[in-house]
Motif scaffolding. Structure first.
Motif, PDB file in Angstrom:
ATOM      1  N   UNK A  90       6.984 -48.774 -35.269  1.00  0.00           N
ATOM      2  CA  UNK A  90       7.283 -47.556 -34.500  1.00  0.00           C
ATOM      3  C   UNK A  90       6.191 -46.508 -34.674  1.00  0.00           C
ATOM      4  N   UNK A  91       5.695 -46.367 -35.882  1.00  0.00           N
ATOM      5  CA  UNK A  91       4.624 -45.401 -36.147  1.00  0.00           C
ATOM      6  C   UNK A  91       3.351 -45.796 -35.398  1.00  0.00           C
ATOM      7  N   UNK A  92       3.020 -47.100 -35.440  1.00  0.00           N
ATOM      8  CA  UNK A  92       1.819 -47.560 -34.744  1.00  0.00           C
ATOM      9  C   UNK A  92       1.964 -47.457 -33.229  1.00  0.00           C
ATOM     10  N   UNK A  93       3.134 -47.767 -32.718  1.00  0.00           N
ATOM     11  CA  UNK A  93       3.358 -47.628 -31.273  1.00  0.00           C
ATOM     12  C   UNK A  93       3.276 -46.164 -30.847  1.00  0.00           C
ATOM     13  N   UNK A  94       3.837 -45.265 -31.656  1.00  0.00           N
ATOM     14  CA  UNK A  94       3.762 -43.836 -31.337  1.00  0.00           C
ATOM     15  C   UNK A  94       2.308 -43.367 -31.324  1.00  0.00           C
ATOM     16  N   UNK A  95       1.506 -43.834 -32.274  1.00  0.00           N
ATOM     17  CA  UNK A  95       0.090 -43.456 -32.307  1.00  0.00           C
ATOM     18  C   UNK A  95      -0.644 -43.997 -31.085  1.00  0.00           C
ATOM     19  N   UNK A  96      -0.339 -45.236 -30.681  1.00  0.00           N
ATOM     20  CA  UNK A  96      -0.982 -45.823 -29.502  1.00  0.00           C
ATOM     21  C   UNK A  96      -0.576 -45.074 -28.236  1.00  0.00           C
ATOM     22  N   UNK A  97       0.690 -44.701 -28.128  1.00  0.00           N
ATOM     23  CA  UNK A  97       1.147 -43.907 -26.971  1.00  0.00           C
ATOM     24  C   UNK A  97       0.460 -42.549 -26.937  1.00  0.00           C
ATOM     25  N   UNK A  98       0.307 -41.928 -28.104  1.00  0.00           N
ATOM     26  CA  UNK A  98      -0.366 -40.625 -28.165  1.00  0.00           C
ATOM     27  C   UNK A  98      -1.823 -40.761 -27.720  1.00  0.00           C
ATOM     28  N   UNK A  99      -2.502 -41.836 -28.147  1.00  0.00           N
ATOM     29  CA  UNK A  99      -3.886 -42.046 -27.700  1.00  0.00           C
ATOM     30  C   UNK A  99      -3.946 -42.250 -26.191  1.00  0.00           C
ATOM     31  N   UNK A 100      -3.003 -43.021 -25.640  1.00  0.00           N
ATOM     32  CA  UNK A 100      -3.000 -43.309 -24.205  1.00  0.00           C
ATOM     33  C   UNK A 100      -2.720 -42.044 -23.390  1.00  0.00           C
ATOM     34  N   UNK A 101      -1.790 -41.225 -23.882  1.00  0.00           N
ATOM     35  CA  UNK A 101      -1.354 -40.032 -23.126  1.00  0.00           C
ATOM     36  C   UNK A 101      -2.042 -38.751 -23.586  1.00  0.00           C
ATOM     37  N   UNK A 102      -2.905 -38.853 -24.592  1.00  0.00           N
ATOM     38  CA  UNK A 102      -3.603 -37.692 -25.134  1.00  0.00           C
ATOM     39  C   UNK A 102      -4.338 -36.843 -24.111  1.00  0.00           C
ATOM     40  N   UNK A 103      -5.016 -37.448 -23.124  1.00  0.00           N
ATOM     41  CA  UNK A 103      -5.716 -36.617 -22.140  1.00  0.00           C
ATOM     42  C   UNK A 103      -4.797 -35.642 -21.400  1.00  0.00           C
ATOM     43  N   UNK A 104      -3.497 -35.926 -21.389  1.00  0.00           N
ATOM     44  CA  UNK A 104      -2.540 -35.033 -20.705  1.00  0.00           C
ATOM     45  C   UNK A 104      -1.775 -34.164 -21.702  1.00  0.00           C
ATOM     46  N   UNK A 105      -2.243 -34.175 -22.963  1.00  0.00           N
ATOM     47  CA  UNK A 105      -1.664 -33.350 -24.032  1.00  0.00           C
ATOM     48  C   UNK A 105      -0.218 -33.732 -24.357  1.00  0.00           C
ATOM     49  N   UNK A 106       0.077 -35.011 -24.319  1.00  0.00           N
ATOM     50  CA  UNK A 106       1.366 -35.517 -24.777  1.00  0.00           C
ATOM     51  C   UNK A 106       1.196 -35.999 -26.214  1.00  0.00           C
ATOM     52  N   UNK A 107       2.240 -35.796 -27.016  1.00  0.00           N
ATOM     53  CA  UNK A 107       2.254 -36.299 -28.393  1.00  0.00           C
ATOM     54  C   UNK A 107       3.549 -37.065 -28.584  1.00  0.00           C
ATOM     55  N   UNK A 108       3.449 -38.240 -29.192  1.00  0.00           N
ATOM     56  CA  UNK A 108       4.605 -39.113 -29.398  1.00  0.00           C
ATOM     57  C   UNK A 108       4.725 -39.382 -30.890  1.00  0.00           C
ATOM     58  N   UNK A 109       5.932 -39.208 -31.433  1.00  0.00           N
ATOM     59  CA  UNK A 109       6.181 -39.488 -32.848  1.00  0.00           C
ATOM     60  C   UNK A 109       7.423 -40.366 -32.971  1.00  0.00           C
ATOM     61  N   UNK A 128      -9.214 -56.931 -23.609  1.00  0.00           N
ATOM     62  CA  UNK A 128      -9.284 -57.782 -24.802  1.00  0.00           C
ATOM     63  C   UNK A 128      -9.597 -56.969 -26.044  1.00  0.00           C
ATOM     64  N   UNK A 129      -9.332 -57.582 -27.201  1.00  0.00           N
ATOM     65  CA  UNK A 129      -9.685 -56.958 -28.473  1.00  0.00           C
ATOM     66  C   UNK A 129      -8.754 -55.830 -28.874  1.00  0.00           C
ATOM     67  N   UNK A 130      -7.494 -55.903 -28.450  1.00  0.00           N
ATOM     68  CA  UNK A 130      -6.530 -54.847 -28.734  1.00  0.00           C
ATOM     69  C   UNK A 130      -5.759 -55.149 -30.007  1.00  0.00           C
ATOM     70  N   UNK A 131      -5.297 -54.089 -30.702  1.00  0.00           N
ATOM     71  CA  UNK A 131      -4.309 -54.339 -31.746  1.00  0.00           C
ATOM     72  C   UNK A 131      -2.951 -54.453 -31.050  1.00  0.00           C
ATOM     73  N   UNK A 132      -1.935 -54.872 -31.791  1.00  0.00           N
ATOM     74  CA  UNK A 132      -0.645 -55.151 -31.160  1.00  0.00           C
ATOM     75  C   UNK A 132      -0.053 -53.913 -30.508  1.00  0.00           C
ATOM     76  N   UNK A 133      -0.129 -52.747 -31.153  1.00  0.00           N
ATOM     77  CA  UNK A 133       0.450 -51.524 -30.585  1.00  0.00           C
ATOM     78  C   UNK A 133      -0.231 -51.159 -29.264  1.00  0.00           C
ATOM     79  N   UNK A 134      -1.563 -51.240 -29.216  1.00  0.00           N
ATOM     80  CA  UNK A 134      -2.289 -50.935 -27.973  1.00  0.00           C
ATOM     81  C   UNK A 134      -1.905 -51.936 -26.882  1.00  0.00           C
ATOM     82  N   UNK A 135      -1.734 -53.203 -27.251  1.00  0.00           N
ATOM     83  CA  UNK A 135      -1.353 -54.217 -26.275  1.00  0.00           C
ATOM     84  C   UNK A 135       0.034 -53.950 -25.706  1.00  0.00           C
TER      85      UNK A 135
END
Length: 138
Positions: free
Chosen positions: A17-36, A82-89
């Motif tokens: 859950x922590x890793x998925x939240x970090x991956x979501x935050x990276x994906x949505x970061x340009x729009x200033x979203x934060x996921x925890x 390619x070359x993703x970790x599981x959370x990014x995938x």
């Protein structure tokens, strides 16, 4: 409620859950979203403050897509398949399922046997074994 496919890909992982939240935050970061991580899902903060919690990755992605129509799809071309970790995938599968609506292939190093799961809107996710240490989404 979390989509079953989010929890069944890869080995059991108490920090998922922590890793998925970090991956979501990276994906949505340009729009200033934060996921925890949050019990039963994820807490969300948008550019204007707190949002209601989401039950899973698919729900976070669907909300982001509704808030900024079309922009998640444009980010797909910037993200390497390619070359993703599981959370990014997992995040990439959710975005592809929302944006494209057709079957997605998720290949990785420890998926167990090949199987078909379902993501947002019933989109098929074919999980297949792949040698190597990284995941790919196509």
């Amino acid at each position: 409620m979390r989509a079953p496919w989010e929890d069944t890909v890869g080995p059991r992982d108490p920090g998922a859950s922590r890793r998925l939240a970090a991956a979501l935050t990276r994906w949505l970061g340009p729009w200033r979203w934060r996921v925890t991580p949050w019990p039963g899902g994820y807490a969300l903060t948008g550019p204007c403050g707190a949002l209601p919690p989401a039950g899973g990755v698919d729900e976070v992605v669907a909300r982001a897509g509704a808030a900024r129509p079309g922009e998640l799809g444009r980010r797909l071309s910037d993200a390497p398949p390619d070359g993703l970790d599981l959370a990014e995938a997992v995040v990439r599968v959710s975005v592809l399922a929302l944006e494209r609506g057709h079957p997605v292939v998720l290949a990785g190093p420890d998926p167990g046997r090949a199987r078909r799961l379902h993501a947002h809107g019933g989109v098929a996710v074919d999980v297949v074994p792949r040698p190597g240490a990284a995941w790919s989404v196509g």
